[in-house]
Design a protein around this motif. Structure first.
Motif, mmCIF file in Angstrom:
data_model
loop_
_atom_site.group_PDB
_atom_site.id
_atom_site.type_symbol
_atom_site.label_atom_id
_atom_site.label_comp_id
_atom_site.label_asym_id
_atom_site.label_seq_id
_atom_site.Cartn_x
_atom_site.Cartn_y
_atom_site.Cartn_z
ATOM 1 N N LEU A 91 0.722 -1.129 0.034
ATOM 2 C CA LEU A 91 0.084 -0.163 -0.161
ATOM 3 C C LEU A 91 0.766 1.209 -0.086
ATOM 4 C CD1 LEU A 91 -2.871 1.191 -0.072
ATOM 5 C CD2 LEU A 91 -3.065 1.123 2.365
ATOM 6 N N ILE A 92 2.003 1.277 0.721
ATOM 7 C CA ILE A 92 2.927 2.349 0.824
ATOM 8 C C ILE A 92 3.340 2.691 -0.658
ATOM 9 C CG2 ILE A 92 5.235 3.230 1.367
ATOM 10 C CD1 ILE A 92 4.591 2.092 4.179
ATOM 11 N N CYS A 93 3.760 1.750 -1.503
ATOM 12 C CA CYS A 93 4.174 1.832 -2.824
ATOM 13 C C CYS A 93 3.084 2.225 -3.811
ATOM 14 C CB CYS A 93 4.710 0.406 -3.429
ATOM 15 S SG CYS A 93 6.112 -0.012 -2.599
ATOM 16 N N VAL A 94 1.920 1.682 -3.568
ATOM 17 C CA VAL A 94 0.741 2.214 -4.383
ATOM 18 C C VAL A 94 0.449 3.751 -4.081
ATOM 19 C CG1 VAL A 94 -1.924 2.215 -4.271
ATOM 20 C CG2 VAL A 94 -0.446 0.100 -4.347
ATOM 21 N N ARG A 95 0.399 4.223 -3.109
ATOM 22 C CA ARG A 95 0.273 5.256 -2.576
ATOM 23 C C ARG A 95 1.400 6.382 -2.841
ATOM 24 N NH1 ARG A 95 -3.334 6.112 2.845
ATOM 25 N NH2 ARG A 95 -3.202 8.032 2.086
ATOM 26 N N GLN A 96 2.642 6.041 -2.976
ATOM 27 C CA GLN A 96 3.801 6.816 -3.208
ATOM 28 C C GLN A 96 3.968 6.945 -4.752
ATOM 29 O OE1 GLN A 96 7.155 5.879 -0.730
ATOM 30 N NE2 GLN A 96 8.297 7.700 -1.631
ATOM 31 N N PHE A 97 3.663 6.064 -5.616
ATOM 32 C CA PHE A 97 3.969 6.040 -6.742
ATOM 33 C C PHE A 97 2.961 5.825 -7.780
ATOM 34 C CE2 PHE A 97 7.634 4.472 -4.567
ATOM 35 C CZ PHE A 97 8.625 5.506 -4.915
ATOM 36 N N PRO A 98 2.233 6.847 -7.913
ATOM 37 C CA PRO A 98 0.757 6.719 -8.837
ATOM 38 C C PRO A 98 1.116 6.030 -10.055
ATOM 39 C CG PRO A 98 1.119 8.866 -7.811
ATOM 40 C CD PRO A 98 2.219 8.055 -7.501
ATOM 41 N N GLY A 99 0.435 5.123 -10.423
ATOM 42 C CA GLY A 99 0.404 4.346 -11.762
ATOM 43 C C GLY A 99 1.223 3.001 -11.839
ATOM 44 N N CYS A 100 1.783 2.800 -10.522
ATOM 45 C CA CYS A 100 2.871 1.657 -10.493
ATOM 46 C C CYS A 100 1.888 0.443 -10.476
ATOM 47 C CB CYS A 100 3.588 1.661 -9.085
ATOM 48 S SG CYS A 100 2.635 1.328 -7.684
ATOM 49 N N ARG A 101 2.566 -0.672 -10.997
ATOM 50 C CA ARG A 101 2.095 -1.958 -11.187
ATOM 51 C C ARG A 101 2.592 -3.076 -10.387
ATOM 52 N NH1 ARG A 101 -1.087 -3.337 -15.483
ATOM 53 N NH2 ARG A 101 0.075 -5.320 -15.685
ATOM 54 N N LEU A 102 1.990 -3.610 -9.565
ATOM 55 C CA LEU A 102 2.691 -4.472 -8.331
ATOM 56 C C LEU A 102 2.198 -5.817 -8.574
ATOM 57 C CD1 LEU A 102 2.532 -2.352 -5.294
ATOM 58 C CD2 LEU A 102 4.460 -2.274 -7.044
ATOM 59 N N PHE A 103 2.615 -6.893 -8.185
ATOM 60 C CA PHE A 103 2.560 -8.149 -8.356
ATOM 61 C C PHE A 103 2.451 -8.783 -6.927
ATOM 62 C CE2 PHE A 103 3.218 -12.719 -8.426
ATOM 63 C CZ PHE A 103 2.222 -13.138 -9.381
ATOM 64 N N VAL A 104 1.398 -9.753 -6.517
ATOM 65 C CA VAL A 104 1.349 -10.314 -5.218
ATOM 66 C C VAL A 104 1.139 -11.793 -5.599
ATOM 67 C CG1 VAL A 104 0.466 -10.510 -3.071
ATOM 68 C CG2 VAL A 104 0.817 -8.259 -3.892
ATOM 69 N N GLY A 105 1.984 -12.755 -4.983
ATOM 70 C CA GLY A 105 1.684 -14.115 -5.693
ATOM 71 C C GLY A 105 1.993 -15.075 -4.474
ATOM 72 N N ARG A 106 1.061 -16.357 -4.418
ATOM 73 C CA ARG A 106 1.382 -17.288 -3.639
ATOM 74 C C ARG A 106 0.970 -18.529 -4.331
ATOM 75 N NH1 ARG A 106 -1.191 -17.158 2.726
ATOM 76 N NH2 ARG A 106 -0.057 -19.181 3.148
ATOM 77 N N LYS A 107 1.312 -19.351 -3.832
ATOM 78 C CA LYS A 107 1.001 -20.800 -4.493
ATOM 79 C C LYS A 107 -0.323 -21.012 -4.944
ATOM 80 C CE LYS A 107 1.638 -25.940 -3.742
ATOM 81 N NZ LYS A 107 1.873 -26.928 -2.902
ATOM 82 N N THR A 108 -1.474 -20.821 -4.223
ATOM 83 C CA THR A 108 -2.701 -21.047 -4.696
ATOM 84 C C THR A 108 -3.493 -19.418 -4.625
ATOM 85 O OG1 THR A 108 -3.673 -21.550 -2.611
ATOM 86 C CG2 THR A 108 -2.815 -23.298 -4.047
ATOM 87 N N LEU A 109 -4.330 -18.942 -5.339
ATOM 88 C CA LEU A 109 -5.253 -17.834 -5.254
ATOM 89 C C LEU A 109 -6.082 -18.082 -4.038
ATOM 90 C CD1 LEU A 109 -6.126 -16.989 -8.772
ATOM 91 C CD2 LEU A 109 -4.613 -15.912 -7.410
ATOM 92 N N LYS A 110 -6.474 -19.132 -3.690
ATOM 93 C CA LYS A 110 -7.496 -19.482 -2.387
ATOM 94 C C LYS A 110 -6.790 -18.922 -1.194
ATOM 95 C CE LYS A 110 -9.924 -22.947 0.231
ATOM 96 N NZ LYS A 110 -10.117 -24.152 0.333
ATOM 97 N N ALA B 231 7.267 -6.900 -7.016
ATOM 98 C CA ALA B 231 6.612 -8.124 -6.992
ATOM 99 C C ALA B 231 6.923 -8.692 -5.554
ATOM 100 C CB ALA B 231 7.244 -9.225 -7.938
ATOM 101 N N PHE B 232 5.827 -9.259 -4.855
ATOM 102 C CA PHE B 232 5.789 -9.763 -3.536
ATOM 103 C C PHE B 232 5.485 -11.195 -3.671
ATOM 104 C CE2 PHE B 232 5.174 -5.326 -3.682
ATOM 105 C CZ PHE B 232 5.802 -4.646 -2.634
ATOM 106 N N ILE B 233 6.142 -12.103 -2.953
ATOM 107 C CA ILE B 233 5.746 -13.333 -2.862
ATOM 108 C C ILE B 233 5.509 -13.827 -1.590
ATOM 109 C CG2 ILE B 233 6.388 -15.953 -3.416
ATOM 110 C CD1 ILE B 233 7.796 -14.797 -5.844
ATOM 111 N N GLU B 234 4.271 -14.107 -1.134
ATOM 112 C CA GLU B 234 4.141 -14.486 0.339
ATOM 113 C C GLU B 234 4.103 -16.096 0.281
ATOM 114 O OE1 GLU B 234 0.896 -13.034 3.417
ATOM 115 O OE2 GLU B 234 -0.054 -14.388 1.856
#
Length: 170
Positions: free
Chosen positions: A37-56, A123-126
């Motif tokens: 959320l800090i990146c989203v707010r600080q850098f308008p127009g940015c595209r971030l990826f968040v992934g994990r093994k399953t979408l569930k 990108a963020f991998i949880e």
């Protein structure tokens, strides 16, 4: 700002009780959601990826924490973002987008070609211990291709969270 302290426990399920007897979990997800959320707010127009093994598991942990806890903590209301479970993304009013992805190995896509045209800033991998090195490398190859590098000169970053496991993280 509200002062916080991150803690971790050695319990296999990661659960512990606080002084108020509120069942909670290790703070990795919460910390990662704040970073997003800090990146989203600080850098308008940015595209971030968040992934994990399953979408569930991503919906049950990260997305629930981001939308249900972190957004309200930062004063975001429903008019500030649009979450589409069908598209697997959150679009923010400043043009930023958080894209959610499943990183499970798929026999019909062993090289993770499904991410081949993805252009993301970070990108963020949880729970990275649950995903393969190939999945991590596929996402890493897509990082740094957005406005953060072009407009602000900030190189792409890949952030991993996880518990020790018998794979590339160790």
């Amino acid at each position: 700002l509200i002062p916080v302290r991150c803690i971790s426990v050695s319990s296999l399920d990661g659960l512990y009780l606080t002084n108020d007897n509120i069942v909670t979990h290790n703070s990795k997800t919460f910390t990662m959601a704040i970073m997003v959320l800090i990146c989203v707010r600080q850098f308008p127009g940015c595209r971030l990826f968040v992934g994990r093994k399953t979408l569930k598991s991503l919906r049950q942990s990260f997305i629930q924490t981001l939308v249900g806890k972190v957004h309200p903590m930062f004063g975001l209301v429903e008019e500030d973002f649009n979450y589409s479970a069908q598209l697997g993304e959150i679009k923010y009013s400043n043009g930023s987008v958080v894209i959610f992805g499943e990183l499970m190995k798929n026999p019909s896509d062993p090289d993770f070609a499904r991410f081949g045209s993805l252009e993301i800033d970070m990108a963020f991998i949880e729970e990275a211990g649950e995903v393969s090195l190939e999945a991590k490398n596929a996402i890493r190859s897509r990082v740094g291709r957005g406005v953060m590098a072009q407009k602000w000169g900030i190189p792409g970053k890949l952030v991993l969270s996880g518990n020790p496991s018998q794979n590339f993280l160790r």
